[in-house]
Write a protein that holds these residues in place. Structure first.
Motif, PDB file in Angstrom:
ATOM      1  N   ARG A   1       6.916  11.525 -18.587  1.00 35.55           N
ATOM      2  CA  ARG A   1       5.619  12.068 -19.003  1.00 35.55           C
ATOM      3  C   ARG A   1       4.999  12.949 -17.919  1.00 35.55           C
TER       4      ARG A   1
ATOM      5  N   ALA B   1       9.509   5.973 -18.312  1.00 36.23           N
ATOM      6  CA  ALA B   1       8.635   6.668 -19.262  1.00 36.23           C
ATOM      7  C   ALA B   1       7.544   7.447 -18.534  1.00 36.23           C
ATOM      8  N   GLN B   2       6.979   6.852 -17.497  1.00 37.41           N
ATOM      9  CA  GLN B   2       5.939   7.541 -16.726  1.00 37.41           C
ATOM     10  C   GLN B   2       6.503   8.778 -16.029  1.00 37.41           C
TER      11      GLN B   2
END
Length: 309
Positions: free
Chosen positions: A291, A287-288
């Motif tokens: 993003r 997810a990081q």
């Protein structure tokens, strides 16, 4: 040059020597993973040679050489690797392949060996700045070399890679305070020990664990802005590399959180993450990484320790 025996050696070294990074390393593309593992094998080998160990554990028989002689041997073989000499030791053959393929600066390699030289000299760390300088040599510069393997050349992203290595090492120091003390090493700033009413010889005694826990929490807190800076550097990495690095970052950071939360019992057993935790952190890392593809990174805080240029 693509020697499968070297890769097997590097994989085995990673699996035994760093379970925290082993999971994350599987996320790299095949070419990057090979080089990352080969670099790690050299770093682990150098560490083991200085400590007279094998993959972090005591060897079958003590070395006949002094630590100074072992350090000199590492420096000589590293120079030979850069000179293109034929090398038979797997760790140095692996390093030669990586260093020449990715144009890794000899300055970085010898800056890393300087960290081991600091241990050999019995360097002392009066202030946090002194501890951070040690962290740069043993881990920050490894971040620089890893980033170069991932294709990074711009100085701003290299700064973030160095910050991640420093954060890792601050976490390692907090986790290993008592273990290091048993072999006569202390990486905590001596000014912190004095403030806590502790001395360098007995600070790790069980009777001092409440005060020591406070210093460990302080060290873990000091790592946080370096972890944050590293997060901001993910945008400068290829997506799969960003996923691997974000996962490794979260695994190491979780270890620091555990040291922080365990208080004076932090050293009753070695703090680590379970397989289930690693899987959850792997998802968090994905997810990081995603993003990081959107938006500009914030500027690096001026207060952070600055690597030599």
């Amino acid at each position: 040059m693509n020697n499968p025996t070297l890769l097997h050696h590097a994989v085995e070294t990673m699996e035994v020597g760093s379970k925290s990074f082993a999971t994350a390393s599987k996320l790299f593309d095949a070419k990057t993973r090979r080089s990352v593992l080969m670099l790690y094998a050299w770093c682990r080998h150098c560490d083991d040679v200085i400590d007279d160990q094998q993959l972090g554990f005591p060897g079958e028989a003590p070395s006949a050489q002094t630590p100074q002689q072992r350090l000199a041997s590492l420096e000589r073989k590293t120079r030979q690797a850069y000179a293109g000499a034929q090398l038979h030791e797997p760790a140095f053959a692996a390093f030669q392949e990586v260093a020449l393929a990715h144009d890794i600066s000899p300055t970085y390699a010898f800056d890393h060996l300087e960290g081991f030289a600091m241990d050999v000299r019995g360097a002392r760390y009066e202030t946090l700045q002194d501890t951070l300088r040690y962290c740069y040599h043993v881990a920050g510069v490894v971040g620089l070399m890893m980033a170069q393997i991932m294709g990074v050349r711009d100085e701003a992203t290299l700064d973030r890679a160095c910050d991640l290595g420093i954060a890792f090492q601050l976490t390692n120091i907090a986790r290993d305070i008592v273990e290091d003390a048993r072999v006569g090493r202390c990486y905590l700033p001596e000014s912190w020990l004095e403030e806590a009413g502790l001395d360098r010889l007995h600070f790790a005694d069980r009777a001092h664990r409440p005060a020591l826990a406070g210093l460990a929490r302080r060290l873990v807190s000091e790592a946080e802005p370096y972890y944050d800076s590293a997060s901001a550097g993910l945008a400068g990495l290829p997506l799969r590399s960003a996923w691997a690095i974000a996962t490794a970052k979260e695994v190491y950071r979780r270890i620091g959180v555990k040291v922080y939360g365990a208080g004076e019992t932090a050293w009753d057993r070695r703090q680590s993450t379970s397989k289930q935790e690693k899987l959850l952190l792997l998802a968090a890392g994905a997810a990081q990484a995603v993003r990081s593809r959107a938006g500009a990174s914030p500027p690096r805080p001026d207060a952070l320790w600055q690597r030599p240029r």
